[in-house]
Motif scaffolding. Structure first.
Motif, PDB file in Angstrom:
ATOM      1  N   LEU A   6       0.819  -1.209   0.000  1.00 44.15           N
ATOM      2  CA  LEU A   6       0.000   0.000   0.000  1.00 44.15           C
ATOM      3  C   LEU A   6       0.853   1.259   0.000  1.00 44.15           C
ATOM      4  O   LEU A   6       0.576   2.225  -0.720  1.00 44.15           O
ATOM      5  CB  LEU A   6      -0.937  -0.003   1.218  1.00 44.15           C
ATOM      6  CG  LEU A   6      -1.799   1.246   1.425  1.00 44.15           C
ATOM      7  CD1 LEU A   6      -2.841   1.343   0.320  1.00 44.15           C
ATOM      8  CD2 LEU A   6      -2.469   1.211   2.786  1.00 44.15           C
ATOM      9  N   ASN A   7       1.916   1.279   0.808  1.00 43.10           N
ATOM     10  CA  ASN A   7       2.779   2.455   0.922  1.00 43.10           C
ATOM     11  C   ASN A   7       4.043   2.355   0.074  1.00 43.10           C
ATOM     12  O   ASN A   7       4.876   3.247   0.106  1.00 43.10           O
ATOM     13  CB  ASN A   7       3.152   2.703   2.385  1.00 43.10           C
ATOM     14  CG  ASN A   7       1.929   2.948   3.243  1.00 43.10           C
ATOM     15  OD1 ASN A   7       1.543   2.117   4.065  1.00 43.10           O
ATOM     16  ND2 ASN A   7       1.286   4.078   3.039  1.00 43.10           N
ATOM     17  N   ALA A   8       4.181   1.228  -0.638  1.00 43.05           N
ATOM     18  CA  ALA A   8       5.242   1.045  -1.636  1.00 43.05           C
ATOM     19  C   ALA A   8       6.644   1.162  -1.028  1.00 43.05           C
ATOM     20  O   ALA A   8       6.826   1.040   0.178  1.00 43.05           O
ATOM     21  CB  ALA A   8       5.061   2.019  -2.780  1.00 43.05           C
ATOM     22  N   GLY A   9       7.633   1.355  -1.876  1.00 44.21           N
ATOM     23  CA  GLY A   9       9.025   1.425  -1.447  1.00 44.21           C
ATOM     24  C   GLY A   9       9.787   0.155  -1.771  1.00 44.21           C
ATOM     25  O   GLY A   9       9.190  -0.867  -2.132  1.00 44.21           O
ATOM     26  N   ARG A  27      10.739   7.243  -1.132  1.00 44.72           N
ATOM     27  CA  ARG A  27       9.331   7.605  -1.287  1.00 44.72           C
ATOM     28  C   ARG A  27       8.450   7.003  -0.194  1.00 44.72           C
ATOM     29  O   ARG A  27       8.591   5.850   0.157  1.00 44.72           O
ATOM     30  CB  ARG A  27       8.810   7.144  -2.647  1.00 44.72           C
ATOM     31  CG  ARG A  27       7.341   7.523  -2.894  1.00 44.72           C
ATOM     32  CD  ARG A  27       6.848   7.019  -4.232  1.00 44.72           C
ATOM     33  NE  ARG A  27       5.476   7.448  -4.504  1.00 44.72           N
ATOM     34  CZ  ARG A  27       4.394   6.766  -4.110  1.00 44.72           C
ATOM     35  NH1 ARG A  27       4.516   5.617  -3.452  1.00 44.72           N
ATOM     36  NH2 ARG A  27       3.186   7.216  -4.381  1.00 44.72           N
ATOM     37  N   PHE A  28       7.539   7.825   0.320  1.00 43.01           N
ATOM     38  CA  PHE A  28       6.447   7.343   1.158  1.00 43.01           C
ATOM     39  C   PHE A  28       5.149   7.828   0.531  1.00 43.01           C
ATOM     40  O   PHE A  28       4.966   9.022   0.303  1.00 43.01           O
ATOM     41  CB  PHE A  28       6.559   7.869   2.595  1.00 43.01           C
ATOM     42  CG  PHE A  28       5.290   7.726   3.380  1.00 43.01           C
ATOM     43  CD1 PHE A  28       4.719   6.484   3.589  1.00 43.01           C
ATOM     44  CD2 PHE A  28       4.647   8.840   3.904  1.00 43.01           C
ATOM     45  CE1 PHE A  28       3.531   6.352   4.303  1.00 43.01           C
ATOM     46  CE2 PHE A  28       3.464   8.724   4.618  1.00 43.01           C
ATOM     47  CZ  PHE A  28       2.911   7.466   4.811  1.00 43.01           C
ATOM     48  N   GLY A  29       4.273   6.891   0.221  1.00 41.69           N
ATOM     49  CA  GLY A  29       3.034   7.271  -0.422  1.00 41.69           C
ATOM     50  C   GLY A  29       1.873   6.407   0.015  1.00 41.69           C
ATOM     51  O   GLY A  29       2.044   5.397   0.700  1.00 41.69           O
ATOM     52  N   SER A  36       5.629  11.900   1.011  1.00 43.86           N
ATOM     53  CA  SER A  36       6.937  12.377   1.457  1.00 43.86           C
ATOM     54  C   SER A  36       8.016  11.823   0.536  1.00 43.86           C
ATOM     55  O   SER A  36       7.867  10.734  -0.035  1.00 43.86           O
ATOM     56  CB  SER A  36       7.205  11.923   2.901  1.00 43.86           C
ATOM     57  OG  SER A  36       8.523  12.229   3.283  1.00 43.86           O
ATOM     58  N   THR A  37       9.094  12.576   0.388  1.00 41.60           N
ATOM     59  CA  THR A  37      10.199  12.145  -0.464  1.00 41.60           C
ATOM     60  C   THR A  37      11.504  11.989   0.321  1.00 41.60           C
ATOM     61  O   THR A  37      12.584  11.962  -0.263  1.00 41.60           O
ATOM     62  CB  THR A  37      10.417  13.145  -1.605  1.00 41.60           C
ATOM     63  OG1 THR A  37      10.705  14.435  -1.045  1.00 41.60           O
ATOM     64  CG2 THR A  37       9.194  13.237  -2.492  1.00 41.60           C
ATOM     65  N   ASP A  38      11.396  11.895   1.639  1.00 38.92           N
ATOM     66  CA  ASP A  38      12.595  11.674   2.456  1.00 38.92           C
ATOM     67  C   ASP A  38      12.302  10.695   3.590  1.00 38.92           C
ATOM     68  O   ASP A  38      12.771  10.860   4.719  1.00 38.92           O
ATOM     69  CB  ASP A  38      13.137  12.991   3.010  1.00 38.92           C
ATOM     70  CG  ASP A  38      12.116  13.750   3.861  1.00 38.92           C
ATOM     71  OD1 ASP A  38      10.950  13.281   3.946  1.00 38.92           O
ATOM     72  OD2 ASP A  38      12.476  14.789   4.438  1.00 38.92           O
ATOM     73  N   PRO A  57       3.933   2.044   7.509  1.00 34.52           N
ATOM     74  CA  PRO A  57       4.851   2.798   8.374  1.00 34.52           C
ATOM     75  C   PRO A  57       4.653   2.547   9.857  1.00 34.52           C
ATOM     76  O   PRO A  57       5.625   2.408  10.602  1.00 34.52           O
ATOM     77  CB  PRO A  57       4.551   4.259   8.007  1.00 34.52           C
ATOM     78  CG  PRO A  57       4.038   4.190   6.611  1.00 34.52           C
ATOM     79  CD  PRO A  57       3.273   2.904   6.519  1.00 34.52           C
ATOM     80  N   ILE A  58       3.397   2.482  10.338  1.00 33.70           N
ATOM     81  CA  ILE A  58       3.188   2.268  11.769  1.00 33.70           C
ATOM     82  C   ILE A  58       3.682   0.893  12.191  1.00 33.70           C
ATOM     83  O   ILE A  58       4.238   0.718  13.285  1.00 33.70           O
ATOM     84  CB  ILE A  58       1.692   2.469  12.140  1.00 33.70           C
ATOM     85  CG1 ILE A  58       1.500   2.451  13.652  1.00 33.70           C
ATOM     86  CG2 ILE A  58       0.821   1.436  11.463  1.00 33.70           C
ATOM     87  CD1 ILE A  58       2.177   3.574  14.376  1.00 33.70           C
ATOM     88  N   ASP A  59       3.517  -0.110  11.328  1.00 36.75           N
ATOM     89  CA  ASP A  59       4.022  -1.444  11.628  1.00 36.75           C
ATOM     90  C   ASP A  59       5.547  -1.472  11.605  1.00 36.75           C
ATOM     91  O   ASP A  59       6.180  -2.152  12.411  1.00 36.75           O
ATOM     92  CB  ASP A  59       3.458  -2.468  10.641  1.00 36.75           C
ATOM     93  CG  ASP A  59       2.000  -2.822  10.926  1.00 36.75           C
ATOM     94  OD1 ASP A  59       1.459  -2.291  11.909  1.00 36.75           O
ATOM     95  OD2 ASP A  59       1.417  -3.621  10.176  1.00 36.75           O
ATOM     96  N   ILE A  60       6.144  -0.740  10.665  1.00 39.81           N
ATOM     97  CA  ILE A  60       7.607  -0.665  10.601  1.00 39.81           C
ATOM     98  C   ILE A  60       8.168  -0.114  11.906  1.00 39.81           C
ATOM     99  O   ILE A  60       9.095  -0.671  12.498  1.00 39.81           O
ATOM    100  CB  ILE A  60       8.051   0.211   9.408  1.00 39.81           C
ATOM    101  CG1 ILE A  60       7.785  -0.513   8.083  1.00 39.81           C
ATOM    102  CG2 ILE A  60       9.530   0.575   9.521  1.00 39.81           C
ATOM    103  CD1 ILE A  60       8.067   0.344   6.860  1.00 39.81           C
ATOM    104  N   LEU A  61       7.609   0.981  12.390  1.00 45.17           N
ATOM    105  CA  LEU A  61       8.098   1.605  13.626  1.00 45.17           C
ATOM    106  C   LEU A  61       7.858   0.701  14.831  1.00 45.17           C
ATOM    107  O   LEU A  61       8.708   0.598  15.725  1.00 45.17           O
ATOM    108  CB  LEU A  61       7.419   2.957  13.828  1.00 45.17           C
ATOM    109  CG  LEU A  61       7.736   4.022  12.767  1.00 45.17           C
ATOM    110  CD1 LEU A  61       6.918   5.275  13.021  1.00 45.17           C
ATOM    111  CD2 LEU A  61       9.220   4.345  12.751  1.00 45.17           C
ATOM    112  N   MET A  62       6.719   0.010  14.855  1.00 46.19           N
ATOM    113  CA  MET A  62       6.420  -0.861  15.984  1.00 46.19           C
ATOM    114  C   MET A  62       7.363  -2.066  16.012  1.00 46.19           C
ATOM    115  O   MET A  62       7.891  -2.437  17.067  1.00 46.19           O
ATOM    116  CB  MET A  62       4.966  -1.316  15.920  1.00 46.19           C
ATOM    117  CG  MET A  62       4.456  -1.940  17.210  1.00 46.19           C
ATOM    118  SD  MET A  62       2.680  -2.202  17.188  1.00 46.19           S
ATOM    119  CE  MET A  62       2.087  -0.520  17.120  1.00 46.19           C
TER     120      MET A  62
END
Length: 205
Positions: A6-9, A27-29, A36-38, A57-62
């Motif tokens: 969903l957020n790609a990368g 990229r964050f989309g 975001s591009t950083d 992203p929230i799962d990545i940080l967790m």
């Protein structure tokens, strides 16, 4: 579209001669909408270890925070630095514990063993199935393009500068063919005595 994409990368790790490299895009989309591009997708876990992740992203940080907590407990108990294989096994076990309500992440580990300085890379799926490799591993929305570029450019016993050139060309050419990834990249080259971080400027569309 799956929740993982969903957020790609994208993330790619590659072995060299007494060194290892990890590269991520910026990229964050949300699907085709760029937010975001950083965006940071690689985390410094130990003196010679990096963890790259794509997904929500929230799962990545967790996952990052909880795995770092477990790693710190291990090092306090054992009184030694955690090596890459036990770290990967711990991360795999953590993801498998939550297989019925998984974290939507695709981790990639790139490191040098703290004792032997042997290069190590692996990736895994969202329930922790480890794929350890002796050449390169990839994750994200442009895996087919990354595998193609890595297979074309990678060769054994690359020195650090050659490894940087190969991984940089691989990730840039791969995400140029994927509308969901890109907007620049960061490459980390891990050697026994230093870590070199370089930012790549690419097309911004």
């Amino acid at each position: 579209m799956s929740s993982v994409s969903l957020n790609a990368g994208c993330v790619v790790a590659m072995l060299g001669k007494d060194c290892v490299a990890l590269a991520t895009d910026h990229r964050f989309g949300i699907e085709a909408l760029t937010m975001s591009t950083d965006y940071k997708k690689a985390y410094h876990i130990a003196p010679r270890m990096y963890l790259g992740m794509t997904g929500l992203p929230i799962d990545i940080l967790m996952v990052r925070d909880r795995v770092l907590f477990r790693k710190n407990l291990y090092e306090l108990r054992e009184n030694r630095e955690m090596s890459p294989k036990p770290f990967s096994s711990m991360l795999s076990s953590f993801l498998f514990e939550h297989r019925f309500g998984p974290y939507y992440v695709e981790p990639v580990v790139a490191a040098l063993d703290p004792k032997t300085l042997k290069p190590f890379i692996c990736n895994m799926d969202l329930i922790g199935c480890i794929n350890e490799s002796d050449d390169y591993v990839v994750a994200g929305t442009c895996t087919e393009q990354l595998y193609g570029m890595c297979e074309t450019l990678w060769r054994p016993n690359l020195d650090p500068e050659e490894l940087f050139e190969v991984i940089a060309k691989s990730i840039v050419n791969a995400f140029d063919r994927d509308a969901m990834s890109g907007w620049g990249a960061t490459v980390f080259v891990i050697e026994k005595d230093k870590i070199t971080e370089r930012a790549l400027k690419t097309r911004m569309d």
